[in-house]
Design an enzyme around this catalytic site. Structure first.
Site, mmCIF file in Angstrom:
data_model
loop_
_atom_site.group_PDB
_atom_site.id
_atom_site.type_symbol
_atom_site.label_atom_id
_atom_site.label_comp_id
_atom_site.label_asym_id
_atom_site.label_seq_id
_atom_site.Cartn_x
_atom_site.Cartn_y
_atom_site.Cartn_z
ATOM 1 N N GLY A 234 -1.382 -4.034 -1.451
ATOM 2 C CA GLY A 234 -1.384 -4.549 -2.778
ATOM 3 C C GLY A 234 -0.364 -5.494 -3.257
ATOM 4 C CB SER A 235 0.554 -6.505 -6.551
ATOM 5 O OG SER A 235 0.478 -5.079 -7.225
ATOM 6 C CB VAL A 238 0.637 -1.591 -7.174
ATOM 7 C CG1 VAL A 238 0.103 -0.350 -6.658
ATOM 8 C CG2 VAL A 238 0.012 -1.896 -8.526
ATOM 9 N N GLY A 239 3.146 -1.602 -4.989
ATOM 10 C CA GLY A 239 3.874 -0.999 -3.913
ATOM 11 C C GLY A 239 5.126 -0.286 -4.293
ATOM 12 C CD GLU A 256 1.651 -3.835 6.103
ATOM 13 O OE1 GLU A 256 1.884 -5.026 6.143
ATOM 14 O OE2 GLU A 256 2.143 -3.198 6.859
ATOM 15 C CB CYS A 290 -1.305 -10.930 1.762
ATOM 16 S SG CYS A 290 -2.107 -10.567 3.190
HETATM 17 P P1 NAD Z 1 -3.034 -4.226 -6.518
HETATM 18 O O1 NAD Z 1 -1.648 -3.812 -6.424
HETATM 19 O O2 NAD Z 1 -3.441 -4.397 -7.913
HETATM 20 O O3 NAD Z 1 -3.818 -3.119 -6.185
HETATM 21 C C1 NAD Z 1 -4.133 -2.617 -4.676
HETATM 22 C C2 NAD Z 1 -4.479 -1.194 -4.697
HETATM 23 O O4 NAD Z 1 -3.834 -0.297 -5.057
HETATM 24 C C3 NAD Z 1 -6.022 -0.955 -5.343
HETATM 25 O O5 NAD Z 1 -6.685 -0.110 -4.684
HETATM 26 C C4 NAD Z 1 -5.371 -0.216 -6.879
HETATM 27 O O6 NAD Z 1 -6.432 0.535 -7.198
HETATM 28 C C5 NAD Z 1 -4.206 0.689 -6.292
HETATM 29 N N1 NAD Z 1 -3.357 0.922 -7.109
HETATM 30 C C6 NAD Z 1 -3.241 0.373 -8.506
HETATM 31 N N2 NAD Z 1 -2.201 0.933 -8.964
HETATM 32 C C7 NAD Z 1 -1.780 2.063 -8.250
HETATM 33 C C8 NAD Z 1 -0.711 3.248 -8.295
HETATM 34 N N3 NAD Z 1 0.103 3.128 -9.348
HETATM 35 N N4 NAD Z 1 -0.464 3.896 -7.515
HETATM 36 C C9 NAD Z 1 -1.440 4.042 -6.443
HETATM 37 N N5 NAD Z 1 -2.277 2.834 -6.301
HETATM 38 C C10 NAD Z 1 -2.516 1.993 -7.210
HETATM 39 O O7 NAD Z 1 -3.579 -5.360 -5.717
HETATM 40 P P2 NAD Z 1 -4.725 -6.129 -5.433
HETATM 41 O O8 NAD Z 1 -4.989 -7.203 -6.772
HETATM 42 O O9 NAD Z 1 -5.899 -5.425 -5.149
HETATM 43 O O10 NAD Z 1 -4.543 -7.052 -4.236
HETATM 44 C C11 NAD Z 1 -3.945 -8.319 -4.239
HETATM 45 C C12 NAD Z 1 -2.676 -7.993 -3.577
HETATM 46 O O11 NAD Z 1 -2.473 -7.566 -2.482
HETATM 47 C C13 NAD Z 1 -1.673 -9.506 -3.465
HETATM 48 O O12 NAD Z 1 -0.294 -9.387 -3.946
HETATM 49 C C14 NAD Z 1 -1.755 -9.736 -2.002
HETATM 50 O O13 NAD Z 1 -0.861 -10.352 -1.374
HETATM 51 C C15 NAD Z 1 -1.492 -8.196 -1.498
HETATM 52 N N6 NAD Z 1 -2.374 -8.165 -0.243
HETATM 53 C C16 NAD Z 1 -1.139 -7.880 0.799
HETATM 54 C C17 NAD Z 1 -1.818 -7.715 2.131
HETATM 55 C C18 NAD Z 1 -0.765 -7.469 3.296
HETATM 56 O O14 NAD Z 1 -1.137 -6.761 4.226
HETATM 57 N N7 NAD Z 1 0.507 -7.809 3.206
HETATM 58 C C19 NAD Z 1 -3.030 -8.031 2.303
HETATM 59 C C20 NAD Z 1 -4.053 -8.214 1.600
HETATM 60 C C21 NAD Z 1 -3.564 -8.192 0.108
#
Ligand code: NAD
Length: 501
Positions: A234-235, A238-239, A256, A290
């Site tokens: 994710g972002s 959030v990470g 990731e 990503c």
């Molecule tokens: P996001 O961070 O908004 O959400 C990712 C996941 O985290 C979702 O399932 C969401 O419900 C969950 N989430 C949200 N808040 C949380 C919390 N406080 N605790 C735990 N889980 C929570 O990201 P997105 O918009 O779904 O995806 C886009 C992002 O993902 C971009 O930044 C992209 O670069 C990244 N991404 C990275 C990779 C990689 O392998 N490096 C691959 C694909 C996407």
């Protein structure tokens, strides 16, 4: 809601499990096709703490036998799941296109990645190598083996709703763990089908569970003391939150996160190859990978200006539309709010003095009004601008001109992210110097920043704020889902004291 709209249920213990949120009449969330905002794809529960407790209980029980099931037997299930996925490839890909908007050819590629991942990790069922070493004492051996950890909470992003869950589920299961998957609300169906197919392949009750929900559920999963591993895609924002939670609990955590990837083009690059690479890297998946190429760092030369003009001409010709239609090269953005966010990046870049080369707007008209389409956009900017350093996650390419190789490397490394960087050059010395100096987990030479594969040496993950050093997609993924145990075997039949005798 049409009569045929499916209400999806969680999967707990191999069964559809009605969420307790439905008893209290909490609203279901809806998922629409981003290429056709009137097409409702399904309704999903917002899972509660009670649902999570049920899933944890079932998973905990399943772990007791799955952890001791011989790994080659665990592998049989992944092989079977691969076969089922092969049979269903077309329909799974069509679902994925409807869910994310990505063109069908890309969706087929993503399902192929699931198949490759299952087959690769099924192979691991007959390896899962540890280590053997030499003892300092006679008649004594030392071996180190990998063992499973327990329940893994797997939280995924929406942009690869099938491949990314498979990258997590397959290494977790082959290592003897059990999983609870939480797909993104923006793309919940592909993950559901993935778990359904693992169950069809014979996965014992409770080994793979799925809960629908938002970030609050992701947070509850991260905080649950019985969930021993968290892997999240994710972002960065959030990470960081998840890492903090896991840190406090000393919980294993794989992150990731985002990227700000660049193609660096030196003046001796093959221009035709470069053109194709930039178009695919920047505008494939509408820039929502990503690893998408969101910067072109180009060395000034007698052809750099004409190249940028040619690139713009080609970008304007890309066919943008519903990914199920033939010949479509660029799909929609995932949602209206995401499209707005992408457009705001463009507006700010232009306000900051960026030079619009092409695109820059929301796509309108008969073929585009139904979805969240955006024009493939190219903007020339300065090296320190927002557009050249921040993740946009859309079909927007920042072009930055540089004088020489040294400046190109400096600009490429000038972001908080470190996922995928690429160099186009015919000079082998420059190519090798760049692969040494670029600060990213993945480097491509004469290929765009996208196109990761699954395999032994193919590790996927980033440096800097892209992650915390863990890897997916290859053998190193096993490090997230296993813990080492070192076993000393003394067959001397007497007490031997290390460092003393
Ligand atoms: P996001 O961070 O908004 O959400 C990712 C996941 O985290 C979702 O399932 C969401 O419900 C969950 N989430 C949200 N808040 C949380 C919390 N406080 N605790 C735990 N889980 C929570 O990201 P997105 O918009 O779904 O995806 C886009 C992002 O993902 C971009 O930044 C992209 O670069 C990244 N991404 C990275 C990779 C990689 O392998 N490096 C691959 C694909 C996407």
């Amino acid at each position: 809601m049409t009569e045929t709209t499916k209400i999806y249920q969680n999967i707990i213990g191999n069964l559809e499990a009605s969420s307790s949120s439905l008893e209290s009449n909490t609203q279901l969330f809806e998922k629409y096709n981003p290429a056709n905002k009137n097409e409702l794809l399904g309704k999903f529960p917002q899972s509660t703490q009670e649902d999570l407790e049920k899933a944890v209980l079932v998973a905990k029980k399943a772990f007791e036998s799955w952890r001791f099931t011989p790994a080659p037997q665990r592998a049989e299930i992944l092989y079977k799941a691969a076969q089922i996925t092969i049979q269903q490839k077309q329909i799974l890909a069509e679902t994925l296109t409807k869910e994310t908007g990505k063109p069908i050819v890309e969706a087929l590629g993503e399902i192929q990645e699931v198949i490759d991942t299952y087959l690769f990790f099924a192979g691991e069922g007959r390896r899962l190598y540890g280590m053997t070493g030499q003892s300092e004492l006679p008649n004594k051996s030392i071996i180190t083996i990998r063992q499973p950890i327990g329940i893994c909470g797997l939280i995924s992003a929406w942009n690869f709703p099938a491949a990314v869950p498979s990258w997590k589920v397959a290494p977790a299961l082959i290592s003897g763990n059990v999983v609870i998957l939480k797909p993104s609300r923006e793309a919940p169906i592909s993950g559901y089908l993935l778990i359904e197919n693992l169950i069809k392949a014979g996965l014992p009750e409770g080994c793979a569970n799925l809960l629908f929900g938002d970030g609050a559920l992701g947070q509850a999963i991260s905080e649950h003391p019985e969930i021993k591993v968290i892997s999240i895609t994710g972002s960065v924002e959030v990470g960081k939150k998840v890492y903090e939670t896991c840190g406090k609990m000393l919980k294993k955590c794989a992150l990731e996160l985002g990227g700000k990837n660049a193609i660096t083009a030196l003046k001796d690059a093959n221009q035709e190859l470069l053109l194709e690479g930039v178009l695919w890297g920047a505008f494939g998946t509408a820039g929502q990978r990503c690893t998408s190429t969101s910067r072109l760092i180009i060395q000034k030369s007698d052809w750099s200006n004409s190249f940028i003009a040619k690139l713009a001409e080609s970008a304007k010709k890309l066919k943008v539309g519903n990914g199920l239609n033939k010949g479509i090269q660029v799909g929609p953005l995932i949602s209206e709010s995401h499209r707005k966010s992408v457009h705001r990046f463009v507006e700010r870049a232009l306000a900051e003095g960026g030079e619009l080369i092409c695109g820059g707007n929301i796509l309108k008209g008969e073929n585009h009004d139904q979805g969240f389409f955006y024009q493939p956009t190219i903007i020339k900017v300065k090296a320190n601008s927002e557009l050249s350093t921040q993740e946009v996650f859309g079909p927007v390419l920042a072009v930055i001109e540089v004088e020489d190789f040294e400046e190109a490397i400096k600009v490429a490394n000038n972001t908080e992210f470190g996922l995928s960087l690429s160099i186009y050059t015919n000079d082998v010395n420059r190519a090798m110097q760049a692969s040494n100096q670029l600060e990213s987990g993945i480097v491509y030479i004469n290929a765009p920043t996208i196109g990761a594969e699954c395999g032994g040496a193919a590790a996927f993950g980033g440096w800097k704020n892209t992650g915390n050093g863990t890897r997916e997609g290859g053998i190193l993924a096993l490090d997230t889902y296993t813990q080492y145990k070192t076993i000393y075997i003394d067959y001397s039949q007497k007490l031997q004291r290390a460092q003393i005798d």
